[in-house]
Scaffold this motif. Structure first.
Motif, mmCIF file in Angstrom:
data_model
loop_
_atom_site.group_PDB
_atom_site.id
_atom_site.type_symbol
_atom_site.label_atom_id
_atom_site.label_comp_id
_atom_site.label_asym_id
_atom_site.label_seq_id
_atom_site.Cartn_x
_atom_site.Cartn_y
_atom_site.Cartn_z
ATOM 1 N N VAL A 116 0.839 -1.199 0.000
ATOM 2 C CA VAL A 116 0.000 0.000 0.000
ATOM 3 C C VAL A 116 0.875 1.250 0.000
ATOM 4 O O VAL A 116 0.627 2.192 -0.766
ATOM 5 N N ILE A 117 1.896 1.268 0.815
ATOM 6 C CA ILE A 117 2.808 2.417 0.863
ATOM 7 C C ILE A 117 3.490 2.608 -0.482
ATOM 8 O O ILE A 117 3.620 3.729 -0.971
ATOM 9 N N ARG A 118 3.916 1.514 -1.116
ATOM 10 C CA ARG A 118 4.560 1.601 -2.431
ATOM 11 C C ARG A 118 3.619 2.206 -3.455
ATOM 12 O O ARG A 118 4.001 3.087 -4.230
ATOM 13 N N ARG A 119 2.367 1.767 -3.465
ATOM 14 C CA ARG A 119 1.400 2.303 -4.423
ATOM 15 C C ARG A 119 1.138 3.781 -4.169
ATOM 16 O O ARG A 119 1.044 4.583 -5.101
ATOM 17 N N ILE A 120 1.012 4.169 -2.906
ATOM 18 C CA ILE A 120 0.768 5.575 -2.570
ATOM 19 C C ILE A 120 1.930 6.440 -3.037
ATOM 20 O O ILE A 120 1.726 7.500 -3.639
ATOM 21 N N VAL A 121 3.145 5.986 -2.783
ATOM 22 C CA VAL A 121 4.322 6.776 -3.169
ATOM 23 C C VAL A 121 4.425 6.893 -4.687
ATOM 24 O O VAL A 121 4.605 7.988 -5.229
ATOM 25 N N ILE A 122 4.293 5.778 -5.388
ATOM 26 C CA ILE A 122 4.442 5.800 -6.849
ATOM 27 C C ILE A 122 3.341 6.629 -7.507
ATOM 28 O O ILE A 122 3.608 7.503 -8.332
ATOM 29 N N TYR A 123 2.086 6.384 -7.137
ATOM 30 C CA TYR A 123 1.001 7.162 -7.728
ATOM 31 C C TYR A 123 1.050 8.615 -7.267
ATOM 32 O O TYR A 123 0.704 9.523 -8.030
ATOM 33 N N ALA A 143 -2.380 10.762 -24.797
ATOM 34 C CA ALA A 143 -2.178 9.499 -25.518
ATOM 35 C C ALA A 143 -0.835 8.859 -25.179
ATOM 36 O O ALA A 143 -0.735 7.638 -25.064
ATOM 37 N N LEU A 144 0.166 9.684 -24.982
ATOM 38 C CA LEU A 144 1.493 9.152 -24.678
ATOM 39 C C LEU A 144 1.652 8.748 -23.217
ATOM 40 O O LEU A 144 2.695 8.207 -22.850
ATOM 41 N N LEU A 145 0.653 8.974 -22.395
ATOM 42 C CA LEU A 145 0.722 8.575 -20.990
ATOM 43 C C LEU A 145 0.564 7.070 -20.793
ATOM 44 O O LEU A 145 0.836 6.564 -19.713
ATOM 45 N N TYR A 146 0.119 6.374 -21.810
ATOM 46 C CA TYR A 146 -0.169 4.940 -21.672
ATOM 47 C C TYR A 146 1.037 4.167 -21.153
ATOM 48 O O TYR A 146 0.933 3.414 -20.187
ATOM 49 N N TYR A 147 2.182 4.362 -21.760
ATOM 50 C CA TYR A 147 3.356 3.571 -21.365
ATOM 51 C C TYR A 147 3.922 3.984 -20.006
ATOM 52 O O TYR A 147 4.247 3.109 -19.201
ATOM 53 N N PRO A 148 4.008 5.281 -19.687
ATOM 54 C CA PRO A 148 4.409 5.629 -18.316
ATOM 55 C C PRO A 148 3.422 5.122 -17.253
ATOM 56 O O PRO A 148 3.833 4.708 -16.172
ATOM 57 N N LEU A 149 2.131 5.107 -17.580
ATOM 58 C CA LEU A 149 1.145 4.586 -16.637
ATOM 59 C C LEU A 149 1.303 3.080 -16.443
ATOM 60 O O LEU A 149 1.212 2.581 -15.318
ATOM 61 N N ARG A 150 1.545 2.380 -17.534
ATOM 62 C CA ARG A 150 1.779 0.931 -17.400
ATOM 63 C C ARG A 150 3.005 0.659 -16.540
ATOM 64 O O ARG A 150 3.007 -0.255 -15.717
ATOM 65 N N LEU A 151 4.046 1.456 -16.731
ATOM 66 C CA LEU A 151 5.256 1.302 -15.931
ATOM 67 C C LEU A 151 4.980 1.608 -14.455
ATOM 68 O O LEU A 151 5.440 0.883 -13.569
ATOM 69 N N ALA A 152 4.215 2.653 -14.186
ATOM 70 C CA ALA A 152 3.871 2.994 -12.806
ATOM 71 C C ALA A 152 3.051 1.889 -12.154
ATOM 72 O O ALA A 152 3.281 1.534 -10.996
#
Length: 181
Positions: free
Chosen positions: A14-21, A160-169
């Motif tokens: 949960v902490i990892r997800r909060i920090v990354i997002y 549109a270009l956010l797709y790949y950074p979002l997948r990485l996140a």
């Protein structure tokens, strides 16, 4: 009292997800409020936060998208200097709608564009409602070509270009969604 290793692992996830997002949405909010106000697409600012909420709704869980929507709504209101508005509620509702639509789609770029288009249309409708409420009138003949369509195009092309950074996140956040990289 001893903590179980399972509870500790869940807390770390949960902490990892909060920090990354949190980092991702903060950077996107700064880009949207600082950079794209100076460099617009089609005379409109792309709604990067809306696109990121759509991406989390597609690639992660509904709950993660709803939390990101509420938190980023407050963040965008704070950075945009508009005072308290309905952004948290509207992004929460958007996250819920896109999450439902995403359950019927694949996790690929074309489906991402379709969901992003739906989100951008919702954003344009919200803009029309906000303009109608603030001016007490709605002139679609003027708003459609001069405000709504430019906002729609700028959001879809800008996000549109956010797709790949979002997948990485989502991958770094170690999401337990149905979509895996």
């Amino acid at each position: 009292m001893m903590h179980s290793p399972r509870k500790d692992n869940v807390r770390l996830e949960v902490i990892r997800r909060i920090v990354i997002y949190g980092i991702l949405f903060f950077l996107l909010a700064v880009l949207q409020c600082a950079f794209f106000t100076q460099l617009t697409l089609f005379g409109a600012v792309p709604d990067l936060i809306l696109g990121a909420v759509c991406g989390v709704a597609m690639l992660d869980s509904r709950e993660a998208a709803m939390i990101c929507g509420i938190a980023s709504g407050f963040l965008i209101d704070a950075l945009g200097s508009t005072g308290l508005s309905l952004s948290p509620l509207l992004l929460l509702l958007l996250a819920m709608v896109i999450s439902v639509l995403a359950t019927k789609m694949l996790s690929n770029f074309l489906c991402w564009l379709a969901l992003l288009g739906c989100g951008a249309v919702c954003g344009a409708v919200i803009t029309a409602i906000e303009i109608a409420l603030s001016t007490k009138s709605l002139h679609l003949a003027y708003l459609l070509p001069n405000v709504l369509l430019p906002e729609l195009a700028a959001t879809v092309l800008g996000c549109a270009l956010l797709y790949y950074p979002l997948r990485l996140a989502v991958y770094w956040a170690d999401s337990k969604s149905k979509f895996r990289m």
